[in-house]
Design a protein around this motif. Structure first.
Motif, PDB file in Angstrom:
ATOM      1  N   THR A 223       0.830  -1.206   0.000  1.00 38.12           N
ATOM      2  CA  THR A 223       0.000   0.000   0.000  1.00 38.12           C
ATOM      3  C   THR A 223       0.860   1.251   0.000  1.00 38.12           C
ATOM      4  OG1 THR A 223      -1.692  -1.197   1.259  1.00 38.12           O
ATOM      5  CG2 THR A 223      -1.865   1.200   1.207  1.00 38.12           C
ATOM      6  N   ILE A 224       1.936   1.223   0.761  1.00 36.27           N
ATOM      7  CA  ILE A 224       2.856   2.365   0.806  1.00 36.27           C
ATOM      8  C   ILE A 224       3.447   2.637  -0.573  1.00 36.27           C
ATOM      9  CG2 ILE A 224       5.035   3.196   1.773  1.00 36.27           C
ATOM     10  CD1 ILE A 224       4.356   1.491   4.288  1.00 36.27           C
ATOM     11  N   LEU A 225       3.914   1.583  -1.232  1.00 33.75           N
ATOM     12  CA  LEU A 225       4.498   1.740  -2.568  1.00 33.75           C
ATOM     13  C   LEU A 225       3.453   2.197  -3.582  1.00 33.75           C
ATOM     14  CD1 LEU A 225       6.815  -1.419  -2.660  1.00 33.75           C
ATOM     15  CD2 LEU A 225       7.488   0.973  -2.335  1.00 33.75           C
ATOM     16  N   ASP A 226       2.216   1.716  -3.445  1.00 33.50           N
ATOM     17  CA  ASP A 226       1.140   2.119  -4.373  1.00 33.50           C
ATOM     18  C   ASP A 226       0.889   3.620  -4.310  1.00 33.50           C
ATOM     19  OD1 ASP A 226       0.832  -0.453  -5.266  1.00 33.50           O
ATOM     20  OD2 ASP A 226      -0.920  -0.905  -4.023  1.00 33.50           O
ATOM     21  N   PHE A 227       0.883   4.190  -3.106  1.00 31.44           N
ATOM     22  CA  PHE A 227       0.613   5.629  -2.979  1.00 31.44           C
ATOM     23  C   PHE A 227       1.819   6.461  -3.410  1.00 31.44           C
ATOM     24  CE2 PHE A 227      -3.055   4.308  -0.554  1.00 31.44           C
ATOM     25  CZ  PHE A 227      -3.987   5.290  -0.870  1.00 31.44           C
ATOM     26  N   ILE A 228       3.009   5.951  -3.185  1.00 29.87           N
ATOM     27  CA  ILE A 228       4.194   6.643  -3.702  1.00 29.87           C
ATOM     28  C   ILE A 228       4.142   6.677  -5.227  1.00 29.87           C
ATOM     29  CG2 ILE A 228       6.704   6.510  -3.927  1.00 29.87           C
ATOM     30  CD1 ILE A 228       6.790   5.378  -1.097  1.00 29.87           C
ATOM     31  N   GLU A 229       3.726   5.582  -5.840  1.00 30.26           N
ATOM     32  CA  GLU A 229       3.599   5.518  -7.297  1.00 30.26           C
ATOM     33  C   GLU A 229       2.485   6.426  -7.782  1.00 30.26           C
ATOM     34  OE1 GLU A 229       4.042   4.387 -11.290  1.00 30.26           O
ATOM     35  OE2 GLU A 229       5.389   4.197  -9.551  1.00 30.26           O
ATOM     36  N   LEU A 230       1.375   6.488  -7.033  1.00 29.06           N
ATOM     37  CA  LEU A 230       0.221   7.303  -7.429  1.00 29.06           C
ATOM     38  C   LEU A 230       0.597   8.782  -7.554  1.00 29.06           C
ATOM     39  CD1 LEU A 230      -2.866   7.359  -7.973  1.00 29.06           C
ATOM     40  CD2 LEU A 230      -3.188   7.647  -5.501  1.00 29.06           C
ATOM     41  N   PHE A 231       1.483   9.246  -6.692  1.00 27.72           N
ATOM     42  CA  PHE A 231       1.845  10.671  -6.692  1.00 27.72           C
ATOM     43  C   PHE A 231       3.290  10.896  -7.165  1.00 27.72           C
ATOM     44  CE2 PHE A 231      -1.549  10.353  -3.479  1.00 27.72           C
ATOM     45  CZ  PHE A 231      -2.409  11.340  -3.946  1.00 27.72           C
ATOM     46  N   ARG A 232       3.771  10.019  -8.029  1.00 29.76           N
ATOM     47  CA  ARG A 232       5.173  10.107  -8.453  1.00 29.76           C
ATOM     48  C   ARG A 232       5.457  11.370  -9.257  1.00 29.76           C
ATOM     49  NH1 ARG A 232       2.577   6.862 -12.031  1.00 29.76           N
ATOM     50  NH2 ARG A 232       3.027   7.119 -14.264  1.00 29.76           N
ATOM     51  N   ASN A 233       4.447  11.961  -9.904  1.00 27.17           N
ATOM     52  CA  ASN A 233       4.648  13.156 -10.728  1.00 27.17           C
ATOM     53  C   ASN A 233       4.165  14.430 -10.038  1.00 27.17           C
ATOM     54  OD1 ASN A 233       5.767  11.708 -12.911  1.00 27.17           O
ATOM     55  ND2 ASN A 233       3.718  11.168 -13.645  1.00 27.17           N
ATOM     56  N   ASP A 234       3.887  14.352  -8.718  1.00 28.08           N
ATOM     57  CA  ASP A 234       3.387  15.516  -7.982  1.00 28.08           C
ATOM     58  C   ASP A 234       4.457  16.032  -7.031  1.00 28.08           C
ATOM     59  OD1 ASP A 234       0.256  15.620  -8.536  1.00 28.08           O
ATOM     60  OD2 ASP A 234       0.811  13.493  -8.280  1.00 28.08           O
ATOM     61  N   LEU A 235       4.571  17.358  -6.977  1.00 31.04           N
ATOM     62  CA  LEU A 235       5.557  17.971  -6.087  1.00 31.04           C
ATOM     63  C   LEU A 235       4.958  18.156  -4.697  1.00 31.04           C
ATOM     64  CD1 LEU A 235       7.103  20.622  -8.508  1.00 31.04           C
ATOM     65  CD2 LEU A 235       8.148  18.492  -7.682  1.00 31.04           C
ATOM     66  N   LEU A 236       4.799  17.071  -4.008  1.00 35.47           N
ATOM     67  CA  LEU A 236       4.315  17.138  -2.633  1.00 35.47           C
ATOM     68  C   LEU A 236       5.142  16.197  -1.757  1.00 35.47           C
ATOM     69  CD1 LEU A 236       2.606  14.295  -2.499  1.00 35.47           C
ATOM     70  CD2 LEU A 236       0.750  15.690  -3.360  1.00 35.47           C
ATOM     71  N   ASN A 237       5.108  16.425  -0.455  1.00 37.42           N
ATOM     72  CA  ASN A 237       5.862  15.600   0.488  1.00 37.42           C
ATOM     73  C   ASN A 237       5.040  14.374   0.888  1.00 37.42           C
ATOM     74  OD1 ASN A 237       7.903  17.560   0.554  1.00 37.42           O
ATOM     75  ND2 ASN A 237       6.880  18.669   2.205  1.00 37.42           N
ATOM     76  N   ILE A 238       5.680  13.225   0.904  1.00 28.13           N
ATOM     77  CA  ILE A 238       5.038  12.004   1.378  1.00 28.13           C
ATOM     78  C   ILE A 238       5.819  11.521   2.597  1.00 28.13           C
ATOM     79  CG2 ILE A 238       4.384   9.628   0.833  1.00 28.13           C
ATOM     80  CD1 ILE A 238       4.146  10.406  -2.064  1.00 28.13           C
ATOM     81  N   ARG A 239       5.121  11.434   3.731  1.00 26.34           N
ATOM     82  CA  ARG A 239       5.774  11.049   4.975  1.00 26.34           C
ATOM     83  C   ARG A 239       5.141   9.760   5.506  1.00 26.34           C
ATOM     84  NH1 ARG A 239       8.675  15.657   6.078  1.00 26.34           N
ATOM     85  NH2 ARG A 239       7.701  17.643   5.454  1.00 26.34           N
ATOM     86  N   PHE A 240       5.985   8.903   6.061  1.00 26.13           N
ATOM     87  CA  PHE A 240       5.529   7.637   6.628  1.00 26.13           C
ATOM     88  C   PHE A 240       5.487   7.760   8.149  1.00 26.13           C
ATOM     89  CE2 PHE A 240       6.758   3.049   7.723  1.00 26.13           C
ATOM     90  CZ  PHE A 240       5.426   2.631   7.743  1.00 26.13           C
ATOM     91  N   ILE A 241       4.298   7.612   8.713  1.00 22.85           N
ATOM     92  CA  ILE A 241       4.112   7.644  10.164  1.00 22.85           C
ATOM     93  C   ILE A 241       3.630   6.256  10.568  1.00 22.85           C
ATOM     94  CG2 ILE A 241       2.982   8.812  12.094  1.00 22.85           C
ATOM     95  CD1 ILE A 241       2.541  11.191  10.267  1.00 22.85           C
ATOM     96  N   PRO A 242       4.546   5.341  10.849  1.00 27.28           N
ATOM     97  CA  PRO A 242       4.170   3.938  11.017  1.00 27.28           C
ATOM     98  C   PRO A 242       3.259   3.691  12.201  1.00 27.28           C
ATOM     99  CG  PRO A 242       6.434   4.291  11.708  1.00 27.28           C
ATOM    100  CD  PRO A 242       5.987   5.566  11.066  1.00 27.28           C
ATOM    101  N   ASP A 243       2.321   2.782  11.995  1.00 24.67           N
ATOM    102  CA  ASP A 243       1.436   2.326  13.060  1.00 24.67           C
ATOM    103  C   ASP A 243       2.110   1.127  13.725  1.00 24.67           C
ATOM    104  OD1 ASP A 243      -0.523   1.427  14.713  1.00 24.67           O
ATOM    105  OD2 ASP A 243      -1.976   0.938  13.138  1.00 24.67           O
TER     106      ASP A 243
END
Length: 469
Positions: A223-243
């Motif tokens: 799921t983490i990799l899917d969302f990184i791929e989903l926004f690969r062309n967007d200039l936004l920050n993606i942060r991982f806050i593990p549960d």
């Protein structure tokens, strides 16, 4: 342009308007009351109160018409001084005309009315300036707020959302959530929630969301990799806050280890600063308690000595913080007797070993008072998990989950378990589990105010208990 949380903003504005209206009513009423203090004689309390009521009613209808509760970022002198003054004069004049016409032969004191107009007018102007200052701060805060989207589900996602919403002067605003939980689940909070990834991505791009927070378990790698791929062309920050709720004993906070971030899975839930603050409070409280209770301690010691042969104090080995063994002090409540080596027999109801004085001391918890000396020696806290006999520790740590973590901090004279009824003999494993659950709750939720709450609960309802024997 950053995305505002429209529902939250609307609710906040409505609450602000309501509080401003109530404050204006209070200012007008207080101004009338304060002005009457300077009135020597000739006042007519019943008629004057009616006039005040008419003025309050007039302000309720006239002030909104003058735009007093609309947010104005320009022309501060006009909005904060001229408009409220004009609106108040008109409301007061209308109330005066109505009162004189309907309450014949009422004639209010001119001096009182003038003072009332002045005091309340000044109060309304001050309130406008205060509200403007608060509005400017809100605008400045909104200007530096970063809109974020959270991807997650369950308690961890709700906890993260609550922390962002509760944080004062937070630079983050949760704009939307992607709920990865079951379709029957209810998305937390009042922000828009998505289950469709393309719809979620469209919302993020359309509203210029600047960060994506992936609040997911470490096992959700796909799921983490899917969302990184989903926004690969967007200039936004993606942060991982593990549960890590399924792995960490306590909250699993992030700490800094010489520049390297780490998540506490099993460790002390109290920071070093918190432990220092707690230790200072313990020593000061214990010193004050010993000073005040010294006459009582001497009386109890004499009573114990006279009740049966033996010393006034009883000592027994206990585990302290981090498993360090110390001798705990109590007033002796039993007759001297021989005990089998390595065996501790808990006191039971109507135990024949207990003296008459000892029974009273145990029932009122006065036998625990010498433990303030343990606190002064740095071996115990005023509040914390109660220490058990070492022999019981060896037994229960293998059959009660989390038992050993009670010794992450110093044991206490009283504790969260004790004020919630878990006192006395633990003749069933369920009782010990309940005690440990309360002790771990205390460790996870410690604060100075929780300690004070436990102290007060102990003093007012915890000294005498049916399980204390």
């Amino acid at each position: 342009m950053r995305l505002p949380c429209q529902a939250c903003e609307g609710t906040s504005r409505r609450r602000g308007n309501l509080s401003s209206r109530l404050l204006d009513i209070a200012v007008i009423a207080f101004g009338a009351s304060f002005a009457s203090r300077f009135e020597a004689s000739g006042s007519q309390p019943g008629y004057d109160s009616a006039l005040v009521a008419f003025a309050l009613l007039g302000s309720v209808f006239l002030f909104p018409a003058f735009g007093l509760y609309r947010v104005a970022h320009r022309h501060s002198f006009w909005h904060c001084v001229c408009v409220p003054t004009l609106a108040w004069i008109i409301a007061l004049a209308a109330a005066l005309l109505f009162a004189i016409a309907s309450l014949e032969p009422y004639r209010p004191s001119g001096d009182w009315v003038a003072r009332w107009a002045l005091f309340s007018g000044l109060g309304l102007v001050v309130c406008r300036f205060v509200e403007r200052a608060r509005s400017v701060r809100r605008v400045e805060r909104a200007a530096r707020t970063r809109a974020v989207a959270i991807v997650g589900s369950g308690a961890h996602c709700r906890h993260l959302l609550r922390k962002v919403e509760a944080a004062k002067d937070s630079t983050y605003l949760v704009a939307t959530i992607f709920d990865t939980g079951p379709a029957t689940g209810v998305a937390p909070g009042i922000v828009p929630a998505f289950r469709d990834r393309e719809g979620f991505a469209g919302f993020v791009r359309r509203h210029h969301v600047e960060e994506i927070w992936l609040a997911l378990p470490v096992s959700e790698e796909k799921t983490i990799l899917d969302f990184i791929e989903l926004f690969r062309n967007d200039l936004l920050n993606i942060r991982f806050i593990p549960d890590v709720s399924g792995l960490a004993l306590f909250e699993g906070e992030v700490i800094d280890l010489d520049g390297t971030s780490a998540i506490n899975l099993v460790g002390s839930p109290l920071s070093s600063d918190a432990l220092v603050a707690k230790d200072i409070f313990d020593r000061v409280f214990a010193l004050a308690a010993v000073t005040v209770l010294m006459p009582l301690l001497l009386i109890i010691a004499i009573a114990v000595k006279l009740s049966s042969p033996g010393p006034a104090l009883f000592t027994q080995r206990r585990k302290g913080a981090n498993g360090k063994v110390f001798n705990i002090y109590k007033f002796r409540s039993m007759r001297l007797h021989a005990a089998a080596r390595g065996v501790v027999e808990q006191a039971t109801r109507n135990d024949p070993r207990i003296t008459r004085v000892g029974a009273f001391l145990r029932r009122t918890s006065l036998d625990e008072l010498p433990q303030f000396f343990n606190v002064l020696r740095g071996e115990m806290s005023v509040v914390g998990p109660r220490p058990h006999a070492i022999e019981h520790d060896a037994l229960y740590q293998n059959i009660v989950d989390g038992y050993i973590h009670r010794y992450r901090i110093k044991p206490g004279i009283t504790g969260w378990a004790q004020v919630n009824g878990f006192r006395g003999e633990t003749d069933r494993i369920e009782k010990m589990r309940g005690r440990v659950e309360h002790d771990l709750y205390y460790l996870s939720n410690w604060s100075f105010w929780l300690d004070m709450r436990i102290v007060f609960a102990t003093v007012f309802k915890g000294l005498v208990h049916r399980n204390a024997y």
